[in-house]
Design a protein around this motif. Sequence first.
Motif, short mmCIF file in Angstrom:
data_model
loop_
_atom_site.label_atom_id
_atom_site.label_comp_id
_atom_site.label_asym_id
_atom_site.label_seq_id
_atom_site.Cartn_x
_atom_site.Cartn_y
_atom_site.Cartn_z
N THR A 101 41.62 -93.97 -75.34
CA THR A 101 40.87 -93.35 -74.18
C THR A 101 41.07 -94.19 -73.06
O THR A 101 41.03 -95.28 -73.00
CB THR A 101 39.34 -93.18 -74.41
N GLN A 102 41.28 -93.55 -71.88
CA GLN A 102 41.78 -94.44 -70.64
C GLN A 102 40.30 -94.88 -70.32
O GLN A 102 39.48 -94.24 -70.06
CB GLN A 102 42.29 -93.57 -69.69
N THR A 103 40.49 -96.27 -70.06
CA THR A 103 39.09 -96.89 -69.29
C THR A 103 39.19 -97.15 -68.00
O THR A 103 38.04 -97.61 -67.44
CB THR A 103 38.89 -98.13 -70.26
N LEU A 104 40.21 -97.16 -67.38
CA LEU A 104 40.29 -97.37 -65.90
C LEU A 104 39.97 -96.31 -64.99
O LEU A 104 39.78 -94.80 -65.77
CB LEU A 104 41.94 -97.49 -65.31
N PHE A 157 58.96 -90.11 -65.96
CA PHE A 157 57.93 -90.85 -65.10
C PHE A 157 56.70 -90.00 -65.02
O PHE A 157 55.71 -90.58 -64.81
CB PHE A 157 58.72 -91.00 -63.68
N GLY A 158 57.14 -88.70 -64.78
CA GLY A 158 55.95 -87.47 -64.59
C GLY A 158 54.99 -87.60 -65.75
O GLY A 158 53.88 -87.50 -65.70
N GLY A 159 55.72 -87.75 -66.98
CA GLY A 159 55.18 -87.74 -68.40
C GLY A 159 54.11 -88.91 -68.38
O GLY A 159 53.06 -88.88 -68.99
N SER A 189 48.85 -90.99 -68.83
CA SER A 189 47.90 -92.41 -68.29
C SER A 189 46.47 -91.82 -68.05
O SER A 189 45.53 -92.46 -67.99
CB SER A 189 48.49 -92.96 -67.12
N GLY A 190 46.35 -90.45 -67.53
CA GLY A 190 45.01 -90.04 -67.40
C GLY A 190 44.84 -89.87 -65.61
O GLY A 190 43.75 -89.45 -65.42
N ILE A 191 46.04 -89.91 -65.06
CA ILE A 191 45.85 -89.85 -63.41
C ILE A 191 45.52 -88.50 -63.11
O ILE A 191 44.54 -88.40 -62.24
CB ILE A 191 47.32 -90.26 -63.03
N GLY A 192 46.11 -87.40 -63.68
CA GLY A 192 45.69 -86.03 -63.42
C GLY A 192 44.17 -85.73 -63.73
O GLY A 192 43.56 -85.36 -62.85
N ASP A 193 43.84 -86.09 -65.01
CA ASP A 193 42.27 -85.97 -65.23
C ASP A 193 41.47 -86.71 -64.29
O ASP A 193 40.45 -86.30 -63.85
CB ASP A 193 42.23 -86.43 -66.69
N ALA A 194 41.90 -87.77 -64.00
CA ALA A 194 40.94 -88.71 -63.01
C ALA A 194 40.72 -87.99 -61.76
O ALA A 194 39.75 -87.79 -61.12
CB ALA A 194 41.48 -90.01 -62.82
N LEU A 195 41.86 -87.40 -61.33
CA LEU A 195 41.84 -86.58 -59.79
C LEU A 195 41.05 -85.33 -60.11
O LEU A 195 40.11 -84.95 -59.37
CB LEU A 195 43.29 -86.29 -59.52
N ALA A 196 41.22 -84.75 -61.29
CA ALA A 196 40.70 -83.37 -61.52
C ALA A 196 39.10 -83.82 -61.57
O ALA A 196 38.38 -82.91 -60.92
CB ALA A 196 40.93 -82.82 -62.84
N ASP A 197 38.51 -84.93 -62.15
CA ASP A 197 37.14 -85.12 -62.09
C ASP A 197 36.45 -85.33 -60.73
O ASP A 197 35.62 -84.94 -60.44
CB ASP A 197 36.93 -86.37 -62.97
N VAL A 198 37.05 -86.12 -59.93
CA VAL A 198 37.07 -86.50 -58.64
C VAL A 198 37.06 -85.11 -57.78
O VAL A 198 35.87 -85.10 -56.68
CB VAL A 198 37.90 -87.44 -57.78
N LEU A 199 37.89 -84.36 -57.93
CA LEU A 199 37.93 -82.98 -57.04
C LEU A 199 37.29 -81.75 -57.25
O LEU A 199 37.30 -80.84 -56.75
CB LEU A 199 39.61 -82.98 -56.59
N GLY A 200 36.97 -82.10 -58.62
CA GLY A 200 36.12 -80.65 -59.19
C GLY A 200 34.99 -80.31 -58.46
O GLY A 200 34.74 -79.19 -58.52
N ASP A 201 34.32 -81.32 -58.02
CA ASP A 201 32.93 -80.68 -57.20
C ASP A 201 33.12 -80.70 -55.67
O ASP A 201 32.10 -81.09 -54.98
CB ASP A 201 31.92 -81.73 -57.82
N LEU A 202 34.30 -80.36 -55.00
CA LEU A 202 34.39 -80.56 -53.88
C LEU A 202 33.57 -79.38 -53.02
O LEU A 202 33.49 -78.19 -53.59
CB LEU A 202 35.89 -80.34 -53.30
N GLY A 203 32.79 -79.77 -52.14
CA GLY A 203 31.97 -78.65 -51.56
C GLY A 203 32.81 -78.01 -50.41
O GLY A 203 32.12 -77.73 -49.23
#
Length: 468
Positions: free
Chosen positions: A7-10, A334-336, A341-355
């Motif tokens: 699991t990504q911890t960063l 590189f994309g893989g 690494s979870g960069i896409g998931d991290a962005l999704a979590d941050v952006l998922g609740d955009l108002g």
Amino acid sequence: MTIEGWTQTLGAGPLLLIAAAAIAVLLVLIIRFRMHALIALIVVSLLTAFATGIPTDKVVSVLLSGFGTTLGTVALLVGLGAMLGRIVETSGGAKVLADYLVNLFGEKRAPFALGLASLIFGFPIFFDAGLVVMLPVVFAVAHRLGGGMLRYGLPAAGAFSVMHIFLPPHPGPVSASALLDANIGLVVIAGLVAAIPTWYLAAYLYGLWVGKRLVLPVPAILGTATAEAETHPPRFRTVVGVLLLPLVLIFLNTGLNTLATSGVLEESVRQQFWFQILRTLGETPVALLISVLVAALVLGMRRGLHGSALEKLLESSLGPVCSVILITGAGGMFGGVLRTSGIGDALADVLGDLGVPLIVAGFLISAILRVAQGSATVALTTAAGLIAPAVAAADLNGMQIAAIVIAVAAGSVVASHVNDSGFWLVSRFFGMDVKTTLSTWTVMQTIMGIMGFAIAAGVYGLASLAGS
């Protein structure tokens, strides 16, 4: 690739900083220090994997998975497409078709003619396959009329791109339609409304503008017509038939798949042998293989090219595209790494609740995911999945949902750059270095995304007024 038990911890912040640093280092290595793109991509992919905390015993597996997955998609298409292109080019077939288009539309409208032909080809055929099939014709027109590669190449490549982005049966809009429960027919209508003006402005007019300011030589990657072909070229209808064959076969596959997934055909029909055979014949690699065999027969053997001469012709087509295939695979590597690494998931979590409004949120999430990890399909499906619950809960009509699908698709094409395998495909086939590709192809793709979103937002607004 998913790593079991890890699991990504960063957090999102460090991951985004690593991604930004990785892209910056890659550009510096290639542009400033002139490191070969293949080596630079492997080095940066390896460093990024370590920096993001991917387990050391899994790093090589992650690299090979991204590389192999991309090659599995691209290698056969590029290799078989190059063979088909070499036969069409050296037989004089590309020149015949180019002459016909120029005579029909006129020299000044030749880029428009190439783009129009690519729009038609691009309806059922995927971007990479369509591009390699159309390239010999583009090269032949550019050789005949002059003016450089970009004047003719960008309108054609842009046409395949907009069709791939906005219109079913291409996988991106189809998957987004399924996730958002959109009506495919309405998505096709909204996609056409977005695709055609987007191509005209962002690919055709932009290609003419860039082509005047940056005149690039036409690559010799597919060879040139022989002296025999110049004096005894093949018939126009023969050349058209050869180039339309993969289009027809692929359209057969996509048509059958659409009928199957929509429930028009019963399960008993879908399981029948003839149905499975027809679908297989229309799979892109098989369709291109059949087309190469037919081209070898009608443009090769029947015109006096036999045995070792034909074998050497086909063999000569693979050397120049080897670099294209390997660098494209490394871009996928590189994309893989960025995805694992979870960069896409991290962005999704941050952006998922955009108002912000749903259609804007879908576009922004898709665009940022695209920039972060490279894959348009991953960006599109992830963004569609994130906003799907909100779309389902909102009281939207069918055309509003179709417009959201187009907006999310538009975000998935923004800023194609070094982590996108398609970036390297265009760069190598057009004979451009990284800096030139960033200033032409990347800019064009970004304009396409922004304009596509603007049109989708307009359709959404009109649909809202009509439903109120």
